[in-house]
Scaffold this active site. Structure first.
Site, short mmCIF file in Angstrom:
data_model
loop_
_atom_site.label_atom_id
_atom_site.label_comp_id
_atom_site.label_asym_id
_atom_site.label_seq_id
_atom_site.Cartn_x
_atom_site.Cartn_y
_atom_site.Cartn_z
CG ASP A 205 -0.14 0.17 2.55
OD1 ASP A 205 1.10 0.26 2.52
OD2 ASP A 205 -0.78 0.21 3.60
CG ASP A 207 1.59 3.14 4.73
OD1 ASP A 207 0.48 2.69 5.03
OD2 ASP A 207 2.56 2.42 4.38
CG ASP A 295 -3.42 2.44 5.24
OD1 ASP A 295 -4.51 2.19 4.68
OD2 ASP A 295 -2.74 1.58 5.83
#
Ligand code: DCP
Ligand code: MG
Length: 370
Positions: A205, A207, A295
């Site tokens: 992902d 962040d 995120d």
């Protein structure tokens, strides 16, 4: 470089926060094996051995040389009998039979498959397995199973989000978030964190930390950013968690505890045309976009340094907390640092302040790939 003459091993600390670990892993053949063993113990709910294998892998990752005989490992910290046996097997045969047995085990394979879905942890995977489910189509066809929103989007975007995110894609997402954040708050602070801050080429992902110099305005900034991404039509999934941060609370004793700041777990739509050097799979080529996990966390600005250190992640950060507690009688988490002897909180505006409070040499983010 990989030197053949090992540096003195007695100087290797048991704490990852006292080691420098770059993305160059000279002992991948061993650490891959340990990672399988750790995961298999995690699936069997055996926290102790799981942690032991993760720590052993972390020690080997920090070595600037490749382990070539068992003798050199005797003086290394965190390598127990079991780890040594695995190393010996690999040195002798080029592979570990114990690891190969795990890899060919049906239960391990299925739990690995189920936990690869966004929103599915070891507990849920195990529950599905116990019910006799063995594939995604088994799970999706089972009427008694209720998937939560996160799991539904996990299945919906499975192909895209199970494939690694590249540095160029992380950069492109950075541009999108940067535009949104600064359109809302011109003096907002946006920082790339997680694995990409440590210099990794790929991640699961991307962040980011988002905050503003105006204390107390950070949560509103995050919700506005989410609204803006929604209006742009690129928000494929959003789970927002409002802040439950209480500044009077002592830092958490638990190593794995999540922080209490406002945050969101997103799936964003990233256009190929926005990525430098672009194209991915054949299907995305046809489609022109891919889904990516992002995120965002939004701490009050006076907690920025703690959040940055925490979200930069890896075993490094876990061991910082353990070091603080065991060696300094201090409590550290993503919110604060507390000195139990002096009974006071220690403030920090930069990561360097935190290392200094802990009496540790500063370690750069790209040396924290523990
Ligand atoms: N983190 C946290 N609270 C959350 C989510 C993450 O404290 N709710 C922290 C723990 C991790 C760090 O942020 O140490 C980054 O988390 P990732 O799982 O994204 O890990 P990496 O970025 O290091 O690796 P990857 O490349 O897999 O994304
Ligand atoms: Mg990450």
């Amino acid at each position: 470089y990989t030197s053949t003459t090992p540096t003195p091993v007695s100087t290797v600390s048991q704490y990852a926060c006292q080691r420098r670990t770059t993305t160059q892993n000279n002992n991948k053949i061993f650490t891959d094996a340990f990672e399988v063993l750790a995961e298999s113990h995690e699936f069997n709910d055996m926290e102790g051995p799981c942690l032991a294998f993760r720590r052993a892998a972390s020690v080997l990752k920090s070595l600037p040389w490749t382990v070539q005989n068992l003798r050199v490992t005797e003086d290394l910290p965190c390598l127990g009998e079991h780890s040594m046996c695995v190393i010996e097997e690999i040195l002798q045969h080029g592979r570990s039979f114990e690891v190969e047995k795990i890899l060919s085990d049906e239960r391990y394979q299925i739990l690995k498959l189920f936990t690869s879905v966004f929103g599915v942890g070891p507990k849920t995977a195990e529950k599905w397995y116990r019910r006799g489910l063995r594939s995604f189509s088994d799970v999706l066809a089972e009427p008694s199973i209720h998937l939560n929103r996160m799991q539904q989007s996990g299945f919906l975007h499975y192909g895209d989000i199970s494939r690694a995110v590249s540095k160029a894609e992380a950069q492109a997402l950075g541009n999108i978030i940067d535009e949104a954040v600064h359109a809302i708050t011109p003096d907002a602070i946006l920082t790339l964190t997680g694995g990409f801050r440590r210099g990794k080429d790929f991640g699961h992902d991307v962040d980011f930390i988002v905050t503003t110099p105006q204390l107390g305005k950070e949560e509103r900034l995050l919700t506005s950013v989410i609204d803006r991404l929604k209006h742009q039509g690129i928000l494929l999934y959003c789970e927002y968690q409002a802040s439950t941060f209480d500044e009077s609370k002592l830092p958490s004793h638990r190593f794995e505890a999540m922080d209490h700041f406002a945050k969101c777990f997103l799936i964003l739509r990233l256009e190929d045309s926005q990525v430098d050097g672009g194209l991915q799979t054949a299907e995305e080529d046809r489609r022109g976009w891919r889904a990516v996990r992002v995120d965002l966390v939004s701490p009050p600005v006076d907690r920025y340094a703690f959040t940055l250190l925490g979200w930069s992640g890896s075993r490094f950060e876990r061991d910082l907390r353990r070091f603080a507690r065991m060696e300094r009688r201090m409590l550290l988490d993503n919110h604060a640092l507390y000195d139990k002897t002096k009974k006071e909180f220690l403030a920090a505006t930069t990561e360097k302040d935190i290392f200094a409070h802990l009496g540790l040499e500063y370690i750069e983010p790209w040396q924290r790939n523990a």
